[in-house]
Design a protein around this motif. Sequence first.
Motif, PDB file in Angstrom:
ATOM      1  N   THR A  72       1.039  -1.164  -0.038  1.00  0.00           N
ATOM      2  CA  THR A  72       0.006  -0.332  -0.322  1.00  0.00           C
ATOM      3  C   THR A  72       1.021   1.117   0.245  1.00  0.00           C
ATOM      4  O   THR A  72       0.522   2.461  -1.213  1.00  0.00           O
ATOM      5  N   THR A 132       1.696   4.592  -3.406  1.00  0.00           N
ATOM      6  CA  THR A 132       1.148   5.430  -2.798  1.00  0.00           C
ATOM      7  C   THR A 132       1.985   6.712  -4.090  1.00  0.00           C
ATOM      8  O   THR A 132       1.929   7.574  -4.237  1.00  0.00           O
ATOM      9  N   ASP A 161      -5.169   2.713  -7.611  1.00  0.00           N
ATOM     10  CA  ASP A 161      -4.963   3.562  -7.187  1.00  0.00           C
ATOM     11  C   ASP A 161      -5.258   4.032  -5.897  1.00  0.00           C
ATOM     12  O   ASP A 161      -6.631   3.755  -5.198  1.00  0.00           O
ATOM     13  N   VAL A 162      -4.368   3.675  -4.798  1.00  0.00           N
ATOM     14  CA  VAL A 162      -5.554   2.864  -3.965  1.00  0.00           C
ATOM     15  C   VAL A 162      -5.159   5.005  -3.075  1.00  0.00           C
ATOM     16  O   VAL A 162      -6.266   4.338  -2.960  1.00  0.00           O
ATOM     17  N   ARG A 163      -5.346   5.793  -3.312  1.00  0.00           N
ATOM     18  CA  ARG A 163      -6.107   7.072  -3.026  1.00  0.00           C
ATOM     19  C   ARG A 163      -7.273   7.063  -3.220  1.00  0.00           C
ATOM     20  O   ARG A 163      -7.792   7.846  -2.630  1.00  0.00           O
ATOM     21  N   LEU A 193      -9.445   4.493  -3.094  1.00  0.00           N
ATOM     22  CA  LEU A 193      -9.776   3.307  -2.002  1.00  0.00           C
ATOM     23  C   LEU A 193     -10.044   3.795  -0.978  1.00  0.00           C
ATOM     24  O   LEU A 193     -10.175   3.969   0.054  1.00  0.00           O
ATOM     25  N   ARG A 194      -8.693   5.185  -0.230  1.00  0.00           N
ATOM     26  CA  ARG A 194      -9.168   5.887   0.753  1.00  0.00           C
ATOM     27  C   ARG A 194     -10.540   6.617   0.909  1.00  0.00           C
ATOM     28  O   ARG A 194     -11.122   6.931   2.317  1.00  0.00           O
ATOM     29  N   HIS A 195     -10.988   7.127  -0.139  1.00  0.00           N
ATOM     30  CA  HIS A 195     -12.163   7.973  -0.415  1.00  0.00           C
ATOM     31  C   HIS A 195     -12.942   7.179   1.018  1.00  0.00           C
ATOM     32  O   HIS A 195     -13.031   5.811   0.626  1.00  0.00           O
ATOM     33  N   PRO A 196     -13.603   8.007   2.283  1.00  0.00           N
ATOM     34  CA  PRO A 196     -14.455   6.726   2.992  1.00  0.00           C
ATOM     35  C   PRO A 196     -15.529   6.041   2.138  1.00  0.00           C
ATOM     36  O   PRO A 196     -15.920   4.964   2.238  1.00  0.00           O
ATOM     37  N   ALA A 228     -13.817   2.932   0.415  1.00  0.00           N
ATOM     38  CA  ALA A 228     -13.196   2.519   1.533  1.00  0.00           C
ATOM     39  C   ALA A 228     -14.001   1.072   2.740  1.00  0.00           C
ATOM     40  O   ALA A 228     -13.738   0.346   2.970  1.00  0.00           O
ATOM     41  N   THR A 264     -14.859  -2.761   2.703  1.00  0.00           N
ATOM     42  CA  THR A 264     -14.950  -3.470   4.481  1.00  0.00           C
ATOM     43  C   THR A 264     -16.722  -3.799   4.479  1.00  0.00           C
ATOM     44  O   THR A 264     -16.031  -5.280   6.270  1.00  0.00           O
TER      45      THR A 264
END
Length: 460
Positions: A242, A246, A254-256, A258-261, A264, A268
Amino acid sequence: MSGHQTAGRLLPTTLVLVALVSAVVGSLGAPLITAVSAEYHVSLAAAQWTLTIALLSGVVATPILGRLGSGSRRRPVVLVTLATVAAGGALSVPALPFWLLLVGRAAQGVGLGVTALLMATAREHLPPDRAASTIALLSVTSTAGIGVGYPLAGLLTDLADVHAAYALGLAVSVLALVTAWLGLPDAKASAPARVDWTGGVLLAAGLLTLLIAISQTGPWRDHPALMGLVTAAALAALAVWTLIETRRPAPLVDVRLLRHPAVAAANTAMLAAGAGMYLLLSLITRYVQTPSGVGYGFGLDTFRAGLVLVPFSVLGFAAGKLAPWMRRRAGAPSLLAGSVAVVLAAFAVFGTARGDISGPVVAMSVLGFGVGAFSAAMPALILGAVPPHETASAMSVNQVVRSTGFALGSALAGLILAGHPRHGSPFPSDGGYTTAAWIGAATMLLAALAIPLAGRRPRA
Protein backbone atom coordinates in the motif's frame (compact mmCIF):
# COMPACT_ATOMS: atom_id res chain seq x y z
CA MET A 1 -31.41 -2.08 -37.51
CA SER A 2 -27.66 -1.65 -37.96
CA GLY A 3 -25.10 -4.21 -36.89
CA HIS A 4 -23.79 -1.72 -34.30
CA GLN A 5 -27.23 -1.36 -32.74
CA THR A 6 -27.73 -5.10 -32.74
CA ALA A 7 -24.40 -5.59 -30.98
CA GLY A 8 -25.41 -2.97 -28.41
CA ARG A 9 -28.64 -4.80 -27.68
CA LEU A 10 -26.84 -8.11 -27.29
CA LEU A 11 -23.94 -6.77 -25.23
CA PRO A 12 -25.62 -7.20 -21.78
CA THR A 13 -26.48 -10.82 -22.64
CA THR A 14 -22.91 -11.44 -23.80
CA LEU A 15 -21.41 -9.98 -20.63
CA VAL A 16 -23.73 -11.88 -18.28
CA LEU A 17 -23.15 -15.18 -20.12
CA VAL A 18 -19.37 -14.83 -19.85
CA ALA A 19 -19.63 -13.92 -16.15
CA LEU A 20 -21.94 -16.88 -15.50
CA VAL A 21 -19.55 -19.29 -17.17
CA SER A 22 -16.64 -17.94 -15.11
CA ALA A 23 -18.66 -18.45 -11.91
CA VAL A 24 -19.69 -21.99 -12.89
CA VAL A 25 -16.14 -23.05 -13.77
CA GLY A 26 -14.77 -21.49 -10.58
CA SER A 27 -17.30 -23.40 -8.45
CA LEU A 28 -16.65 -26.84 -9.95
CA GLY A 29 -14.20 -27.80 -7.21
CA ALA A 30 -16.59 -27.73 -4.24
CA PRO A 31 -19.01 -30.59 -5.07
CA LEU A 32 -16.25 -32.81 -6.47
CA ILE A 33 -13.88 -32.95 -3.51
CA THR A 34 -14.96 -36.40 -2.31
CA ALA A 35 -14.97 -37.80 -5.86
CA VAL A 36 -11.50 -36.36 -6.58
CA SER A 37 -10.18 -37.93 -3.39
CA ALA A 38 -11.42 -41.36 -4.48
CA GLU A 39 -10.45 -41.00 -8.15
CA TYR A 40 -6.89 -39.79 -7.55
CA HIS A 41 -6.30 -41.69 -4.28
CA VAL A 42 -5.45 -38.56 -2.31
CA SER A 43 -6.67 -37.32 1.06
CA LEU A 44 -9.71 -35.07 1.39
CA ALA A 45 -7.40 -32.28 2.51
CA ALA A 46 -5.40 -32.64 -0.71
CA ALA A 47 -8.56 -32.82 -2.81
CA GLN A 48 -9.75 -29.60 -1.16
CA TRP A 49 -6.96 -27.83 -3.04
CA THR A 50 -8.89 -28.28 -6.30
CA LEU A 51 -11.15 -25.54 -4.92
CA THR A 52 -8.59 -23.57 -2.90
CA ILE A 53 -6.06 -23.22 -5.72
CA ALA A 54 -8.73 -21.85 -8.08
CA LEU A 55 -9.71 -19.26 -5.48
CA LEU A 56 -6.08 -18.28 -4.87
CA SER A 57 -5.21 -17.89 -8.55
CA GLY A 58 -8.35 -15.83 -9.08
CA VAL A 59 -7.50 -13.50 -6.21
CA VAL A 60 -3.95 -12.98 -7.50
CA ALA A 61 -5.00 -12.50 -11.12
CA THR A 62 -7.93 -10.15 -10.47
CA PRO A 63 -6.06 -6.89 -9.65
CA ILE A 64 -3.54 -7.47 -12.47
CA LEU A 65 -6.31 -8.13 -14.98
CA GLY A 66 -8.16 -5.10 -13.65
CA ARG A 67 -5.19 -2.83 -14.37
CA LEU A 68 -4.50 -4.40 -17.78
CA GLY A 69 -8.16 -3.94 -18.67
CA SER A 70 -8.17 -0.25 -17.76
CA GLY A 71 -6.58 0.70 -21.10
CA SER A 72 -6.97 -0.22 -24.73
CA ARG A 73 -6.14 -3.90 -24.26
CA ARG A 74 -9.37 -4.90 -22.44
CA ARG A 75 -10.79 -7.10 -25.20
CA PRO A 76 -7.56 -9.11 -25.83
CA VAL A 77 -7.03 -9.44 -22.06
CA VAL A 78 -10.51 -10.98 -21.68
CA LEU A 79 -9.97 -13.30 -24.65
CA VAL A 80 -6.55 -14.48 -23.44
CA THR A 81 -7.94 -15.02 -19.95
CA LEU A 82 -10.84 -17.13 -21.27
CA ALA A 83 -8.42 -19.09 -23.45
CA THR A 84 -6.37 -19.78 -20.31
CA VAL A 85 -9.52 -21.01 -18.56
CA ALA A 86 -10.28 -23.33 -21.48
CA ALA A 87 -6.70 -24.65 -21.45
CA GLY A 88 -7.06 -25.37 -17.74
CA GLY A 89 -10.26 -27.26 -18.49
CA ALA A 90 -8.43 -29.35 -21.08
CA LEU A 91 -5.91 -30.37 -18.41
CA SER A 92 -8.63 -31.41 -15.96
CA VAL A 93 -10.60 -33.72 -18.26
CA PRO A 94 -8.13 -36.59 -18.99
CA ALA A 95 -6.85 -38.85 -16.22
CA LEU A 96 -3.53 -37.09 -15.78
CA PRO A 97 -1.44 -36.98 -12.57
CA PHE A 98 -3.03 -35.09 -9.68
CA TRP A 99 -0.56 -32.23 -9.82
CA LEU A 100 -1.60 -31.50 -13.40
CA LEU A 101 -5.21 -31.37 -12.26
CA LEU A 102 -4.17 -28.68 -9.77
CA VAL A 103 -2.39 -26.77 -12.55
CA GLY A 104 -5.56 -26.95 -14.62
CA ARG A 105 -7.74 -25.75 -11.75
CA ALA A 106 -5.33 -22.86 -11.12
CA ALA A 107 -5.66 -21.85 -14.78
CA GLN A 108 -9.44 -22.04 -14.51
CA GLY A 109 -9.39 -19.85 -11.42
CA VAL A 110 -7.86 -16.99 -13.41
CA GLY A 111 -11.30 -16.56 -15.00
CA LEU A 112 -12.65 -15.25 -11.70
CA GLY A 113 -10.90 -11.97 -12.47
CA VAL A 114 -12.86 -11.35 -15.68
CA THR A 115 -15.98 -9.90 -14.02
CA ALA A 116 -14.38 -6.52 -13.27
CA LEU A 117 -13.42 -6.14 -16.94
CA LEU A 118 -16.96 -6.98 -18.01
CA MET A 119 -18.26 -4.28 -15.65
CA ALA A 120 -15.88 -1.75 -17.20
CA THR A 121 -17.12 -2.74 -20.67
CA ALA A 122 -20.74 -2.21 -19.62
CA ARG A 123 -20.00 1.20 -18.11
CA GLU A 124 -18.15 2.30 -21.23
CA HIS A 125 -20.44 1.01 -23.99
CA LEU A 126 -23.98 1.12 -22.56
CA PRO A 127 -26.28 4.03 -21.68
CA PRO A 128 -26.14 4.89 -17.95
CA ASP A 129 -29.39 3.14 -16.96
CA ARG A 130 -28.61 -0.06 -18.87
CA ALA A 131 -25.02 0.03 -17.69
CA ALA A 132 -26.12 0.26 -14.04
CA SER A 133 -28.55 -2.64 -14.32
CA THR A 134 -26.05 -4.77 -16.27
CA ILE A 135 -23.26 -4.12 -13.75
CA ALA A 136 -25.62 -5.06 -10.91
CA LEU A 137 -26.54 -8.31 -12.68
CA LEU A 138 -22.86 -9.07 -13.36
CA SER A 139 -22.09 -8.69 -9.67
CA VAL A 140 -24.96 -11.03 -8.80
CA THR A 141 -23.92 -13.54 -11.45
CA SER A 142 -20.38 -13.78 -10.14
CA THR A 143 -21.77 -14.76 -6.70
CA ALA A 144 -25.13 -16.47 -7.15
CA GLY A 145 -23.88 -18.22 -10.27
CA ILE A 146 -21.91 -20.67 -8.14
CA GLY A 147 -25.14 -22.54 -7.42
CA VAL A 148 -25.59 -23.32 -11.12
CA GLY A 149 -22.51 -25.53 -11.35
CA TYR A 150 -23.08 -27.52 -8.15
CA PRO A 151 -26.03 -29.73 -9.18
CA LEU A 152 -24.78 -30.21 -12.75
CA ALA A 153 -21.33 -31.26 -11.56
CA GLY A 154 -22.86 -33.56 -8.94
CA LEU A 155 -25.18 -35.21 -11.47
CA LEU A 156 -22.40 -35.83 -13.99
CA THR A 157 -20.17 -37.25 -11.26
CA ASP A 158 -22.90 -39.60 -10.05
CA LEU A 159 -23.79 -40.73 -13.60
CA ALA A 160 -20.22 -41.06 -14.89
CA ASP A 161 -17.16 -39.82 -13.02
CA VAL A 162 -15.35 -36.67 -11.98
CA HIS A 163 -13.83 -36.26 -15.44
CA ALA A 164 -17.32 -35.86 -16.94
CA ALA A 165 -17.95 -32.95 -14.58
CA TYR A 166 -14.70 -31.31 -15.60
CA ALA A 167 -15.65 -31.86 -19.24
CA LEU A 168 -18.67 -29.64 -18.53
CA GLY A 169 -16.26 -26.94 -17.39
CA LEU A 170 -14.25 -27.25 -20.59
CA ALA A 171 -17.38 -27.05 -22.76
CA VAL A 172 -18.77 -23.92 -21.11
CA SER A 173 -15.30 -22.31 -21.15
CA VAL A 174 -15.11 -22.73 -24.92
CA LEU A 175 -18.65 -21.34 -25.19
CA ALA A 176 -17.63 -18.27 -23.19
CA LEU A 177 -14.53 -17.74 -25.35
CA VAL A 178 -16.53 -17.90 -28.58
CA THR A 179 -19.22 -15.62 -27.15
CA ALA A 180 -16.66 -13.03 -26.09
CA TRP A 181 -14.85 -13.26 -29.43
CA LEU A 182 -18.07 -12.52 -31.31
CA GLY A 183 -19.73 -10.00 -29.01
CA LEU A 184 -17.15 -8.14 -26.92
CA PRO A 185 -16.31 -4.66 -28.26
CA ASP A 186 -12.92 -3.00 -28.22
CA ALA A 187 -12.16 -0.54 -25.43
CA LYS A 188 -12.51 3.15 -26.29
CA ALA A 189 -9.18 4.01 -24.68
CA SER A 190 -6.42 4.69 -27.20
CA ALA A 191 -3.43 3.81 -25.02
CA PRO A 192 -2.63 0.60 -23.13
CA ALA A 193 -2.54 0.76 -19.36
CA ARG A 194 0.83 0.50 -17.63
CA VAL A 195 1.14 -2.35 -15.16
CA ASP A 196 3.19 -2.11 -12.00
CA TRP A 197 4.57 -5.65 -12.04
CA THR A 198 6.63 -5.11 -8.88
CA GLY A 199 3.48 -4.11 -7.06
CA GLY A 200 1.73 -7.12 -8.58
CA VAL A 201 4.32 -9.53 -7.23
CA LEU A 202 4.21 -7.98 -3.75
CA LEU A 203 0.41 -7.96 -3.71
CA ALA A 204 0.30 -11.56 -4.90
CA ALA A 205 2.72 -12.66 -2.18
CA GLY A 206 0.73 -10.90 0.53
CA LEU A 207 -2.65 -12.16 -0.67
CA LEU A 208 -1.44 -15.73 -1.24
CA THR A 209 0.10 -15.92 2.23
CA LEU A 210 -2.98 -14.41 3.85
CA LEU A 211 -5.49 -16.63 2.05
CA ILE A 212 -3.48 -19.80 2.59
CA ALA A 213 -3.23 -18.96 6.29
CA ILE A 214 -6.92 -18.24 6.80
CA SER A 215 -8.08 -21.25 4.76
CA GLN A 216 -6.19 -23.86 6.83
CA THR A 217 -8.25 -24.86 9.86
CA GLY A 218 -5.95 -27.65 11.11
CA PRO A 219 -2.81 -25.52 11.64
CA TRP A 220 -4.87 -22.90 13.48
CA ARG A 221 -5.92 -25.57 15.98
CA ASP A 222 -2.47 -27.12 16.34
CA HIS A 223 -0.13 -24.12 15.97
CA PRO A 224 -2.14 -20.92 16.60
CA ALA A 225 0.91 -18.80 17.47
CA LEU A 226 2.74 -19.75 14.25
CA MET A 227 -0.34 -19.11 12.13
CA GLY A 228 -0.76 -15.74 13.86
CA LEU A 229 2.79 -14.80 12.86
CA VAL A 230 2.20 -15.92 9.26
CA THR A 231 -0.96 -13.84 9.09
CA ALA A 232 0.85 -10.83 10.58
CA ALA A 233 3.62 -11.21 7.97
CA ALA A 234 1.04 -11.28 5.18
CA LEU A 235 -0.64 -8.14 6.52
CA ALA A 236 2.75 -6.44 6.80
CA ALA A 237 3.49 -7.27 3.15
CA LEU A 238 0.15 -5.78 2.13
CA ALA A 239 0.89 -2.66 4.20
CA VAL A 240 4.25 -2.24 2.44
CA TRP A 241 2.49 -2.74 -0.91
CA THR A 242 0.00 0.00 0.00
CA LEU A 243 2.82 2.40 0.87
CA ILE A 244 4.64 1.66 -2.39
CA GLU A 245 1.49 2.07 -4.48
CA THR A 246 0.87 5.58 -3.13
CA ARG A 247 4.24 6.64 -4.57
CA ARG A 248 3.96 5.01 -8.00
CA PRO A 249 3.10 7.23 -10.99
CA ALA A 250 1.17 4.31 -12.52
CA PRO A 251 0.15 2.06 -9.60
CA LEU A 252 -1.39 -1.36 -9.94
CA VAL A 253 -4.31 -0.04 -7.87
CA ASP A 254 -4.94 3.65 -7.28
CA VAL A 255 -4.89 3.46 -3.49
CA ARG A 256 -5.85 7.12 -3.23
CA LEU A 257 -9.26 6.29 -4.68
CA LEU A 258 -9.65 3.43 -2.21
CA ARG A 259 -9.03 5.82 0.69
CA HIS A 260 -12.24 7.67 -0.08
CA PRO A 261 -14.68 6.92 2.79
CA ALA A 262 -17.37 5.60 0.44
CA VAL A 263 -15.02 3.16 -1.29
CA ALA A 264 -13.24 2.11 1.91
CA ALA A 265 -16.52 1.56 3.73
CA ALA A 266 -17.99 -0.37 0.80
CA ASN A 267 -14.99 -2.70 0.74
CA THR A 268 -15.13 -3.10 4.52
CA ALA A 269 -18.79 -4.02 4.29
CA MET A 270 -17.99 -6.44 1.45
CA LEU A 271 -15.28 -8.16 3.50
CA ALA A 272 -17.49 -8.68 6.56
CA ALA A 273 -20.60 -9.57 4.57
CA GLY A 274 -18.66 -11.93 2.31
CA ALA A 275 -17.39 -13.79 5.37
CA GLY A 276 -20.87 -14.03 6.87
CA MET A 277 -22.59 -15.08 3.66
CA TYR A 278 -20.07 -17.78 2.76
CA LEU A 279 -20.03 -19.04 6.35
CA LEU A 280 -23.78 -19.74 6.15
CA LEU A 281 -23.45 -21.23 2.67
CA SER A 282 -20.75 -23.59 3.97
CA LEU A 283 -22.78 -24.51 7.07
CA ILE A 284 -25.92 -25.41 5.12
CA THR A 285 -24.05 -27.38 2.45
CA ARG A 286 -22.15 -29.38 5.08
CA TYR A 287 -25.19 -29.89 7.33
CA VAL A 288 -27.46 -31.41 4.67
CA GLN A 289 -24.73 -33.89 3.62
CA THR A 290 -24.13 -35.13 7.19
CA PRO A 291 -25.42 -38.73 7.56
CA SER A 292 -28.71 -38.80 9.45
CA GLY A 293 -27.31 -41.56 11.71
CA VAL A 294 -25.17 -38.91 13.41
CA GLY A 295 -28.28 -37.52 15.06
CA TYR A 296 -28.79 -34.60 12.72
CA GLY A 297 -28.36 -33.94 9.02
CA PHE A 298 -30.03 -35.59 6.02
CA GLY A 299 -27.32 -37.64 4.29
CA LEU A 300 -27.83 -36.03 0.86
CA ASP A 301 -25.55 -37.18 -1.95
CA THR A 302 -23.58 -34.78 -4.14
CA PHE A 303 -26.36 -34.21 -6.65
CA ARG A 304 -29.18 -33.69 -4.15
CA ALA A 305 -26.99 -31.44 -2.02
CA GLY A 306 -26.36 -29.41 -5.15
CA LEU A 307 -30.11 -29.07 -5.69
CA VAL A 308 -30.34 -27.29 -2.34
CA LEU A 309 -28.29 -24.52 -3.95
CA VAL A 310 -30.69 -24.07 -6.87
CA PRO A 311 -33.08 -21.75 -4.97
CA PHE A 312 -30.01 -19.81 -3.81
CA SER A 313 -29.13 -19.03 -7.43
CA VAL A 314 -32.70 -18.52 -8.65
CA LEU A 315 -33.60 -16.05 -5.92
CA GLY A 316 -30.18 -14.42 -6.18
CA PHE A 317 -30.77 -13.67 -9.86
CA ALA A 318 -34.31 -12.50 -9.09
CA ALA A 319 -32.96 -10.06 -6.51
CA GLY A 320 -30.41 -8.85 -9.04
CA LYS A 321 -33.15 -8.07 -11.55
CA LEU A 322 -35.21 -6.23 -8.91
CA ALA A 323 -32.24 -4.38 -7.40
CA PRO A 324 -32.09 -1.47 -9.91
CA TRP A 325 -35.79 -0.75 -9.30
CA MET A 326 -35.32 -0.94 -5.51
CA ARG A 327 -32.15 1.18 -5.65
CA ARG A 328 -33.91 3.97 -7.58
CA ARG A 329 -36.58 4.17 -4.90
CA ALA A 330 -34.60 3.63 -1.74
CA GLY A 331 -30.97 4.34 -2.65
CA ALA A 332 -28.02 1.98 -2.69
CA PRO A 333 -27.14 2.30 1.05
CA SER A 334 -30.73 1.46 2.06
CA LEU A 335 -30.77 -1.49 -0.33
CA LEU A 336 -27.49 -2.68 1.14
CA ALA A 337 -28.87 -2.41 4.70
CA GLY A 338 -32.04 -4.25 3.69
CA SER A 339 -29.93 -7.00 2.14
CA VAL A 340 -28.06 -7.44 5.41
CA ALA A 341 -31.41 -7.77 7.21
CA VAL A 342 -32.48 -10.50 4.76
CA VAL A 343 -29.24 -12.43 5.31
CA LEU A 344 -29.72 -12.11 9.08
CA ALA A 345 -33.18 -13.66 8.64
CA ALA A 346 -31.55 -16.58 6.82
CA PHE A 347 -29.17 -17.07 9.77
CA ALA A 348 -32.14 -17.03 12.14
CA VAL A 349 -33.99 -19.70 10.13
CA PHE A 350 -30.97 -22.00 10.02
CA GLY A 351 -30.10 -21.38 13.66
CA THR A 352 -33.57 -22.26 14.97
CA ALA A 353 -35.39 -24.43 12.40
CA ARG A 354 -33.11 -26.97 10.77
CA GLY A 355 -34.66 -30.15 12.19
CA ASP A 356 -36.54 -30.71 8.92
CA ILE A 357 -35.00 -30.42 5.44
CA SER A 358 -37.34 -27.52 4.70
CA GLY A 359 -35.47 -25.38 7.24
CA PRO A 360 -32.07 -25.44 5.46
CA VAL A 361 -33.80 -25.09 2.07
CA VAL A 362 -35.70 -21.98 3.23
CA ALA A 363 -32.54 -20.57 4.80
CA MET A 364 -30.61 -21.14 1.56
CA SER A 365 -33.40 -19.49 -0.45
CA VAL A 366 -33.53 -16.42 1.80
CA LEU A 367 -29.74 -16.25 1.76
CA GLY A 368 -29.77 -16.27 -2.03
CA PHE A 369 -32.13 -13.29 -2.21
CA GLY A 370 -30.06 -11.36 0.33
CA VAL A 371 -26.76 -12.15 -1.43
CA GLY A 372 -28.24 -11.17 -4.78
CA ALA A 373 -29.53 -7.82 -3.53
CA PHE A 374 -26.28 -7.08 -1.66
CA SER A 375 -24.12 -7.95 -4.67
CA ALA A 376 -26.27 -5.79 -6.96
CA ALA A 377 -26.14 -2.76 -4.65
CA MET A 378 -22.39 -2.85 -4.03
CA PRO A 379 -21.11 -1.70 -7.48
CA ALA A 380 -23.32 1.41 -7.40
CA LEU A 381 -21.62 2.59 -4.20
CA ILE A 382 -18.12 2.09 -5.54
CA LEU A 383 -18.71 3.39 -9.07
CA GLY A 384 -20.32 6.52 -7.67
CA ALA A 385 -16.98 7.44 -6.10
CA VAL A 386 -14.49 6.53 -8.86
CA PRO A 387 -14.00 7.96 -12.37
CA PRO A 388 -15.08 5.79 -15.34
CA HIS A 389 -11.53 4.99 -16.47
CA GLU A 390 -10.82 3.39 -13.05
CA THR A 391 -13.88 1.10 -13.15
CA ALA A 392 -11.98 -2.11 -13.88
CA SER A 393 -9.30 -1.41 -11.27
CA ALA A 394 -11.71 -0.37 -8.50
CA MET A 395 -14.10 -3.27 -9.08
CA SER A 396 -11.23 -5.76 -9.29
CA VAL A 397 -10.19 -4.71 -5.78
CA ASN A 398 -13.76 -5.21 -4.59
CA GLN A 399 -13.75 -8.68 -6.16
CA VAL A 400 -10.52 -9.48 -4.29
CA VAL A 401 -12.07 -8.24 -1.03
CA ARG A 402 -15.14 -10.42 -1.68
CA SER A 403 -13.02 -13.53 -2.35
CA THR A 404 -11.00 -12.85 0.79
CA GLY A 405 -14.26 -12.57 2.74
CA PHE A 406 -15.42 -15.88 1.27
CA ALA A 407 -12.17 -17.55 2.34
CA LEU A 408 -12.54 -16.07 5.82
CA GLY A 409 -16.10 -17.36 6.07
CA SER A 410 -15.10 -20.86 4.96
CA ALA A 411 -12.20 -20.97 7.42
CA LEU A 412 -14.33 -19.56 10.25
CA ALA A 413 -17.01 -22.20 9.69
CA GLY A 414 -14.40 -24.95 9.85
CA LEU A 415 -12.75 -23.53 12.98
CA ILE A 416 -16.04 -23.17 14.88
CA LEU A 417 -17.27 -26.65 13.99
CA ALA A 418 -13.87 -28.14 14.84
CA GLY A 419 -14.18 -26.53 18.27
CA HIS A 420 -17.42 -28.45 18.93
CA PRO A 421 -16.43 -32.13 18.56
CA ARG A 422 -18.96 -34.90 19.03
CA HIS A 423 -17.71 -37.67 21.30
CA GLY A 424 -16.80 -40.81 19.35
CA SER A 425 -17.62 -39.27 15.96
CA PRO A 426 -15.69 -37.38 13.28
CA PHE A 427 -18.67 -35.04 12.91
CA PRO A 428 -19.14 -31.91 15.04
CA SER A 429 -21.98 -31.57 17.51
CA ASP A 430 -25.26 -30.04 16.38
CA GLY A 431 -24.67 -27.20 18.82
CA GLY A 432 -21.58 -26.21 16.83
CA TYR A 433 -23.82 -25.27 13.92
CA THR A 434 -25.94 -23.09 16.19
CA THR A 435 -22.86 -21.30 17.55
CA ALA A 436 -21.48 -20.80 14.04
CA ALA A 437 -24.81 -19.38 12.87
CA TRP A 438 -24.91 -16.72 15.59
CA ILE A 439 -21.25 -15.80 15.05
CA GLY A 440 -22.01 -15.41 11.34
CA ALA A 441 -24.95 -13.19 12.19
CA ALA A 442 -22.64 -11.01 14.29
CA THR A 443 -20.30 -10.74 11.29
CA MET A 444 -23.19 -9.45 9.19
CA LEU A 445 -23.89 -6.81 11.85
CA LEU A 446 -20.29 -5.62 11.47
CA ALA A 447 -20.98 -5.16 7.77
CA ALA A 448 -24.08 -3.12 8.62
CA LEU A 449 -21.98 -0.70 10.70
CA ALA A 450 -19.91 0.23 7.62
CA ILE A 451 -22.91 0.91 5.37
CA PRO A 452 -23.67 4.52 6.48
CA LEU A 453 -20.17 5.65 5.43
CA ALA A 454 -20.53 3.79 2.14
CA GLY A 455 -23.29 6.15 1.11
CA ARG A 456 -21.04 9.21 1.11
CA ARG A 457 -20.09 10.77 -2.21
CA PRO A 458 -16.82 12.47 -3.17
CA ARG A 459 -16.56 16.24 -3.39
CA ALA A 460 -16.58 17.76 -6.81
